[in-house]
Enzyme design. Structure first.
Site, mmCIF file in Angstrom:
data_model
loop_
_atom_site.group_PDB
_atom_site.id
_atom_site.type_symbol
_atom_site.label_atom_id
_atom_site.label_comp_id
_atom_site.label_asym_id
_atom_site.label_seq_id
_atom_site.Cartn_x
_atom_site.Cartn_y
_atom_site.Cartn_z
ATOM 1 N N GLU A 58 0.769 -1.220 -0.026
ATOM 2 C CA GLU A 58 0.170 0.009 0.002
ATOM 3 C C GLU A 58 0.880 1.313 -0.114
ATOM 4 O O GLU A 58 0.328 2.286 -0.445
ATOM 5 C CB GLU A 58 -0.731 -0.204 1.281
ATOM 6 C CG GLU A 58 -2.067 -1.001 1.124
ATOM 7 C CD GLU A 58 -1.542 -2.524 1.402
ATOM 8 O OE1 GLU A 58 -0.426 -2.781 2.039
ATOM 9 O OE2 GLU A 58 -2.296 -3.358 1.141
ATOM 10 N N HIS A 95 -11.850 -4.997 7.973
ATOM 11 C CA HIS A 95 -12.553 -4.851 6.611
ATOM 12 C C HIS A 95 -13.879 -3.855 6.874
ATOM 13 O O HIS A 95 -14.654 -3.733 5.854
ATOM 14 C CB HIS A 95 -13.041 -6.055 5.986
ATOM 15 C CG HIS A 95 -12.146 -6.963 5.540
ATOM 16 N ND1 HIS A 95 -11.069 -7.436 6.074
ATOM 17 C CD2 HIS A 95 -11.841 -7.348 4.260
ATOM 18 C CE1 HIS A 95 -10.339 -8.315 5.609
ATOM 19 N NE2 HIS A 95 -10.700 -8.206 4.304
#
Ligand code: TPP
Ligand code: TPP
Ligand code: MG
Ligand code: MG
Lengths: 340, 325, 325, 340
Positions: free
Chosen positions: C60, C129
């Protein structure tokens, strides 16, 4: 370790550069050293915030930057003033940044050099993006990034190397292994025998060179740049050099390293061996040396004068470069700040 | 009792902790040989060895992530991140692991570690060296976030943080390291986390602050006093848990509040304090709660930082305006 | 006009942007071959090629840092981070570089990129999540942070974000991807960033929310109406810049406000909204501003997420209490 | 690529394990596969949130975990149920986690296994800390961490490897290169020819092995563990294997990979070659197979029953493990949450 010019000024192999060019790069190294020493002196006088000297690393920076085309991108660090200057970054802006003025981060439009990275490690990925953008836009420029041995421990080094290799990005990773990351010696930074061998982890070529040898640095970087420009992807270069001075003017190397080691490295001075080489070929003289030192001092003094002469940013101006145009909440805060 | 500044008080606390408990280790960039860039860990490596006062590679995520593993494995790591502006590479480890392992494992595992982070401006440092981003930690469930402003608190709260069974973000105001001195008792002492400190009592307006801004706020109170305004000054010391009772009691009494912090205004911790106070004291308020803060800009470099940092005059002016409502 | 859900509206916007401007590239994990874990980028790689719809390695910080370099180098990257809980490794790049390059270089360089981040709970996903950590972005000077809640806004705001000369954090409410459908005009259209949307007009109390919580809040307004309470519902859409005028006007009129978000309460963006509203409307307020939020806990796993997420009943109950003050 | 047991069940060299032990590990692999298939089935019935199947990776997980001592630390991922179970993590807790219950993350006190890491990459540093803690505390346990090919691209992999090597931490990096990171094939994850060679970047030994070969996995891991326990530092193992199923039950591999490749790997099934080996030695029979499959099914069913039988956490309980003791603001929120 690849070397062309020995400490005594002899050639191990043919020089990749004409003597006249070497003479010009020698002059650049003298400029760089003059700038660097004045930087330290200025800081001692309280005229710069902090200063990170690069004495001992002039060949690594000047030799590598000399291999670039004028529009090649550069993303370098707080210690890479010589490389940035070689690529067109005005000395006065380097200094302005060090006095604590944001305008030091704003090179002229034709200079493709990012402001120096103060965070360690974060800027290498930027060079990958810059090189990649050039590739996608069909430009022929490449990107080079300068960083230290310490920076290789950051996760971002790893991600930069991996992205660059996977996408065959035209960029060059130029590591100046100067022996130290503040107080941490290279041997405790990583257990890999060389930094160059880290390239193997990415399927990228890696090469270790004598970073105090202007010619080895030039030739190796030139080859890496050509590979990049030719679409063959990135290269990692480890230039083995030494930080002769402190980490920054706030640092006291006496706390963590022996003077003896520094003395040893002084004997491998990157300028001296070029001087011997030139002297041998009778294109160096004491009077020329004095002349270029004088020119350097004058140029640096002028840069200092310009940097210090910039009238400081006003209270409103700290808002004015946050966005292209000021959003309402910043406009309100700006009004609050300026009415005081 | 020895007169100590904050840096020395922290050094003293670390010394005591390392001496008392062989599970305590100190780790960070340059904390060993050179005693840290602020010399806060000076001498500890000589005393406790390189195994317990660990010079780490330049890798913040590694420092926190490895420190986390150490903590789960039974050690009590006191980690140092060199400046708050360099703490972000470790943010993932802090949010996703340090703050969560106790809940993730329903108490089976925990991470009793301390992350020391020098923060704040005022010393004319380079970019990234002046940040005050406490709000990115106070918003994370599972962390305690504290900020001492005096040598006594620095020592007592650090020892409390080391004793704490949960992770503590320990923010150290750079500007105060050597600026505040006081007598600090020898030996082990702890200052409970979660209690605000009434730095000065007053009746007309409550000035609420923490960390380096306690100094400016105290000075503002003096300016206000000269103008006949009696300001109460409260040093939060602990942001999470927050001693909202002390604040509420004060604001109910004074009816006015000014919150001072050097972080950017939008979403700074002052917003939380203001939100809570209006919940608790809306009908006591004689004037809107004001925030005197850093601006929503990048923290400026040396030549401009005085445009950014709240000073006593700005704080006093805001309080005066609040008095005029 | 085609009826589109939010995922389709975003796909349409990306398709238009890629078609219009060869400098636009899309990059992220799994955005290419498989069209993203939410299929938002479905079909784009086939249409524009692997050079412009880039499947990145799992990294990321690299995605954002490399994307930043691309943006400085003249491209307009639209980056995807797969879930907000996986955005933290890139936080350093966002705070220290993306948000700062314009200021650092006094306009010489800029980073006109968009970071798309699916966020929020309600689908019973695994840990990390379901996060809603917008506050860690809204506090960072130099970023715009927006959150569409309708297909029209999703398309119009994404195209506005791509056109924007500065970096935009574009949050996508996972739960609404397929839950809301509406007719969305074909072709290029932009919805300016920085304007709130009055989702429903009302007189008694102002309900302020954004993203996925607009649905629950709308439902709460229906419940309230059944009990004779007329609630105005405002969807912020843009957190930074914030349309404080629309909020202030509404709360001055209703005298009561409830802020709803699914992020943890302490330091959530609701605190900023409450702080600003008490500054602007203190004397209009008939009751303290309430916050109905996620708790200061880790976002729970599937079996417990209903204990955490604000629902219509909780929101309506809070508004009812506010009406009773 | 190191291999002991060929796909046809023949030995390339002496087995590091007695036949009886191989038989036990075969049984464990059958258990693992049974568990894994039931996991997928349960998810399809909506009884689990998502499930990440490991079919095809049983030898890698069972063979490596078999080499551990009972108190060795383990930090693994969402796909490593077999390895975790081997080290004592109860199946019912693995399943409870997948139903969406935090108590699935709470193994019994004697089980030194962290709850599975859902973030990719972040847990490898934890293993380094765990191994290091053991070393500093004078314990003889080591730490093992399991991760995928995709995880090697994260910065945290790099930092973990570097810390481990610099401080000679007793730990083992066990990479299951299963060919894919969701939809990204291994070749696009990194350009290094092997993942094992990434160890060179850290001055650490790295070895690539046939990850579908129980015996090669066992022996290599055993050696790495012995090195670690003996104070010789960390090792990187790349076990080359294949994810036969989807990434998770939410994934559709048809979007990114050809069935042919999967079929090819099915023929290298890690169970089958052990079965052939045992059969050759007449210690395998159809009836035994049926028996262990039945035992496995019963054990897994019992675990499912227990996991699903856990009464759900109440609204107050989501607060109760945030800190050792509830701070005031959480106590207030807890009261607010429970009174509704
Ligand atoms: C992310 C980050 N962490 C820590 C620092 C503090 N710091 C400044 S320079 C430095 C050492 C860097 O060493 P190296 O990469 O070898 O470069 P050198 O200074 O030797 O040129 C450190 C740790 C920083 N600037 N950024
Ligand atoms: C930090 C982070 N980024 C992204 C994800 C989303 N994600 C989940 S699994 C996965 C791929 C991992 O691949 P690999 O490491 O090879 O493990 P495998 O799934 O193949 O076992 C990704 C990208 C994540 N969980 N965490
Ligand atoms: Mg160095
Ligand atoms: Mg994989």
């Amino acid at each position: 370790m690849f070397q062309i010019l020995t400490p005594s000024g002899a050639l191990n192999q043919e020089s990749p550069l004409e003597v006249e060019m070497i003479r010009r790069l020698y002059r650049a190294m003298v400029f760089a050293r003059t700038y660097d020493r004045k930087g330290t002196a200025l800081q001692k006088q309280g005229r710069l915030a902090t200063y990170a000297p690069f004495e001992g690393q002039e060949a690594a920076q000047v030799g590598s930057a000399a291999a670039l085309d004028p529009d090649d991108w550069m993303a370098a660090t707080y210690r890479d003033g010589a490389a940035m200057w070689m690529q067109g970054y005005p000395l006065e802006l380097l200094l302005a940044g060090r006095t604590g003025d944001e305008r030091g981060g704003s090179p002229p439009v034709h200079v493709p050099v990012l402001p120096p990275s103060i965070t360690v490690g974060g800027h290498m990925v930027h060079a990958v993006g810059l090189g990649w953008a050039a590739k996608l836009r069909g430009e022929s420029r490449i990107a080079i990034t300068y960083f230290g041995d310490g920076a290789t421990s950051e996760g971002d080094f790893h991600e930069a190397m991996n992205f660059a290799a996977v996408f065959s990005v035209p960029c060059v990773f130029f590591c100046q292994n100067n022996g130290w990351a503040i107080s941490l010696p290279r041997e405790e930074q990583t257990r890999s025998e060389t930094i160059a061998q880290k390239a193997i982890a990415y399927g990228m070529p890696g090469v270790q060179i004598d970073g105090n040898d202007l010619l080895a640095v030039y030739q190796t970087t030139k080859e890496a740049i050509e590979r990049a420009r030719g679409g063959e992807g990135p290269t990692l270069i480890e230039a083995v050099t030494y930080r002769l001075g402190p980490h920054t003017t706030a640092d006291d190397p006496g706390r963590y390293r022996a003077e003896g080691l520094t003395e040893e490295w002084r004997r491998r001075d990157p300028l001296e061996r070029v001087r011997l080489f030139l002297s041998e070929r009778e294109v160096w003289s004491q009077s020329w040396q004095q002349q270029i030192e004088k020119e350097a001092a004058e140029e640096v003094d002028l840069a200092i004068e310009r940097a210090e002469g910039m009238s400081p940013l006003g209270p409103g101006e700290i808002f004015d470069a946050m966005f292209e145009s000021l959003p309402p909440h910043l406009a309100r805060q700006r009004a609050e700040a300026t009415q005081q | 009792m020895t007169v100590r500044n904050i840096a020395q008080a922290i050094n003293d606390a670390l010394d005591l902790a390392l001496a008392k408990d062989s599970d305590v280790v100190v780790m960070g960039e340059d904390v060993g040989r050179t005693g840290g860039v602020f010399r806060v860990t000076d001498g500890l490596r000589d005393r406790y060895g390189a195994d317990r006062v660990i010079d780490s590679p330049v890798a913040e995520s590694g420092i926190v992530g490895v420190g986390f593993g150490m903590a789960v494995g039974g050690l009590k790591p006191v980690l140092e991140l060199q400046f708050m502006g360099f703490s972000y590479p470790a943010y993932d480890q802090v949010v996703n692991h340090v703050a969560r392992i106790r809940n993730r494992s329903r108490h089976r595992f925990s991470a009793p570690l301390v992350i020391r982070i020098p923060y704040g401006g005022g010393i004319g440092a380079a970019e990234h060296h002046s940040e005050s981003m406490e709000a990115i930690y106070t918003h994370v469930p599972g962390l305690k976030v504290v900020v001492p402003a005096t040598p006594y608190d620095a020592k007592g709260m650090l020892l409390a943080a080391i004793e704490d069974p949960d992770p503590v973000i320990f923010l150290e105001p750079i500007r105060l390291y050597r600026a505040v001195k006081e007598e600090v008792p020898e030996g082990w002492l702890t200052q409970p986390l979660g209690e605000a400190r009434v730095e000065r009592e007053g009746e007309d307006v409550t000035l609420i602050t923490w960390g380096a801004m306690t100094k400016e706020t105290r000075e503002a109170a003096v300016l206000l006093e000269e103008n006949g305004i009696s300001a109460e000054v409260i040093d939060l010391r602990s942001l999470v848990p927050l001693d909202i009772e002390t604040l509420t009691e004060s604001v109910q009494r004074t009816g006015r509040a000014v919150i001072v912090h050097e972080a950017p205004r939008t979403g700074g911790f002052g917003a939380e304090v203001a939100a809570l106070l209006q919940e608790n004291c809306l009908f006591d308020l004689a004037a809107p709660i004001r925030r005197v803060t850093g601006w929503d800009t990048v923290f400026p470099l040396k030549r401009s930082e005085h445009h950014y940092l709240p000073g006593a005059a700005r704080i006093a002016a805001a309080a005066t305006q609040v008095m005029e409502v």
